[in-house]
Design a protein around this motif. Sequence first.
Motif, PDB file in Angstrom:
ATOM      1  N   ASP A  24      -3.808   0.589   2.130  1.00 37.06           N
ATOM      2  CA  ASP A  24      -3.980   1.798   1.309  1.00 37.06           C
ATOM      3  C   ASP A  24      -3.682   1.495  -0.158  1.00 37.06           C
ATOM      4  OD1 ASP A  24      -5.028   3.744   3.041  1.00 37.06           O
ATOM      5  OD2 ASP A  24      -3.040   4.297   3.783  1.00 37.06           O
ATOM      6  N   ILE A  27      -6.625  -0.547  -1.536  1.00 37.50           N
ATOM      7  CA  ILE A  27      -7.789   0.317  -1.710  1.00 37.50           C
ATOM      8  C   ILE A  27      -7.670   1.123  -3.001  1.00 37.50           C
ATOM      9  CG2 ILE A  27      -8.936   2.371  -0.763  1.00 37.50           C
ATOM     10  CD1 ILE A  27      -8.378   1.059   2.058  1.00 37.50           C
ATOM     11  N   ALA A  28      -6.526   1.724  -3.239  1.00 36.11           N
ATOM     12  CA  ALA A  28      -6.336   2.523  -4.458  1.00 36.11           C
ATOM     13  C   ALA A  28      -6.465   1.641  -5.702  1.00 36.11           C
ATOM     14  CB  ALA A  28      -4.983   3.221  -4.428  1.00 36.11           C
ATOM     15  N   ILE A  48      -9.854   8.807  -4.098  1.00 33.64           N
ATOM     16  CA  ILE A  48      -8.658   8.229  -3.462  1.00 33.64           C
ATOM     17  C   ILE A  48      -7.915   9.300  -2.658  1.00 33.64           C
ATOM     18  CG2 ILE A  48      -6.362   7.250  -3.908  1.00 33.64           C
ATOM     19  CD1 ILE A  48      -7.698   5.770  -6.327  1.00 33.64           C
ATOM     20  N   GLY A  53      -9.517   5.112   1.805  1.00 33.94           N
ATOM     21  CA  GLY A  53      -8.335   4.769   2.583  1.00 33.94           C
ATOM     22  C   GLY A  53      -8.731   4.201   3.923  1.00 33.94           C
ATOM     23  N   VAL A  54      -7.757   3.931   4.736  1.00 28.76           N
ATOM     24  CA  VAL A  54      -7.976   3.331   6.045  1.00 28.76           C
ATOM     25  C   VAL A  54      -8.262   4.428   7.070  1.00 28.76           C
ATOM     26  CG1 VAL A  54      -6.914   1.951   7.881  1.00 28.76           C
ATOM     27  CG2 VAL A  54      -6.456   1.405   5.474  1.00 28.76           C
ATOM     28  N   ASP A  55      -9.239   4.155   7.938  1.00 24.59           N
ATOM     29  CA  ASP A  55      -9.506   5.001   9.096  1.00 24.59           C
ATOM     30  C   ASP A  55      -8.771   4.356  10.263  1.00 24.59           C
ATOM     31  OD1 ASP A  55     -10.544   6.136  11.448  1.00 24.59           O
ATOM     32  OD2 ASP A  55     -12.535   6.404  10.583  1.00 24.59           O
ATOM     33  N   SER A  88     -11.584   8.105   5.119  1.00 25.66           N
ATOM     34  CA  SER A  88     -10.328   7.690   5.741  1.00 25.66           C
ATOM     35  C   SER A  88      -9.790   8.798   6.638  1.00 25.66           C
ATOM     36  CB  SER A  88      -9.300   7.399   4.636  1.00 25.66           C
ATOM     37  OG  SER A  88      -8.935   8.612   3.990  1.00 25.66           O
ATOM     38  N   ARG A  90      -7.772  10.882   5.842  1.00 26.75           N
ATOM     39  CA  ARG A  90      -7.624  12.098   5.025  1.00 26.75           C
ATOM     40  C   ARG A  90      -8.926  12.896   4.898  1.00 26.75           C
ATOM     41  NH1 ARG A  90      -4.854   8.058   2.290  1.00 26.75           N
ATOM     42  NH2 ARG A  90      -6.606   7.624   0.936  1.00 26.75           N
ATOM     43  N   ALA A 110     -15.525   1.379   4.666  1.00 26.58           N
ATOM     44  CA  ALA A 110     -14.312   1.195   3.858  1.00 26.58           C
ATOM     45  C   ALA A 110     -14.091  -0.233   3.372  1.00 26.58           C
ATOM     46  CB  ALA A 110     -13.090   1.712   4.610  1.00 26.58           C
TER      47      ALA A 110
END
Length: 189
Positions: A24, A27-28, A48, A53-55, A88, A90, A110
């Motif tokens: 994470d 990624i950001a 973001i 993000g990660v799934d 992700s 989120r 991703a």
Amino acid sequence: MMLAVAAPGLTVRPATTADIPALDGLIARSARLLGRGFYTEEETEAAIAHVFGVDSELVADGSYLVVEVDGRVAGCGGWSRRPTLFGSDRYAARSTGALDPARDAARIRAFFVSPDHARRGVGTMLLAACEDAARAHGFRRAALMATLPGVPFYHALGYVAGAPVTLDLDGTMVEFVPMDKTLVADIQQ
């Protein structure tokens, strides 16, 4: 389990749940630095917060991968047998279930590379590993939702862009580009 070695010190392996916090962060950082000139700061932060993000389903499936350079994470990305095209944990617009490899395209998901390792083959190595795995599971096509800085990368590797889409991420409009690629050509008799 190591999946591939492309160069000395460069390896691909499945991500683990223990990797998620570091991924994470990568990624950001990748989005903020490599997205400059493509997205405004507001667009990047909205992506973001709501999409990037990660799934964790991909991590659980073993289809989210990490590239390490000399034992340090340099990039991440994956492929999926699930219908969700992007987003992700989120991202609210996700769906579970399974795709039919005879009819549906595998999802490429991703992809992010550390700015310290950009343009050094990390993304290409990840994509090749994901496409090989999708083919091994019977998928003949792959589809993805590219960020604007990702479009030239995917295009260079054979992906064809569709019409751009704009997502409303809590009042901030952010553009993405759907892309697809044939992984296995149909054989005509």
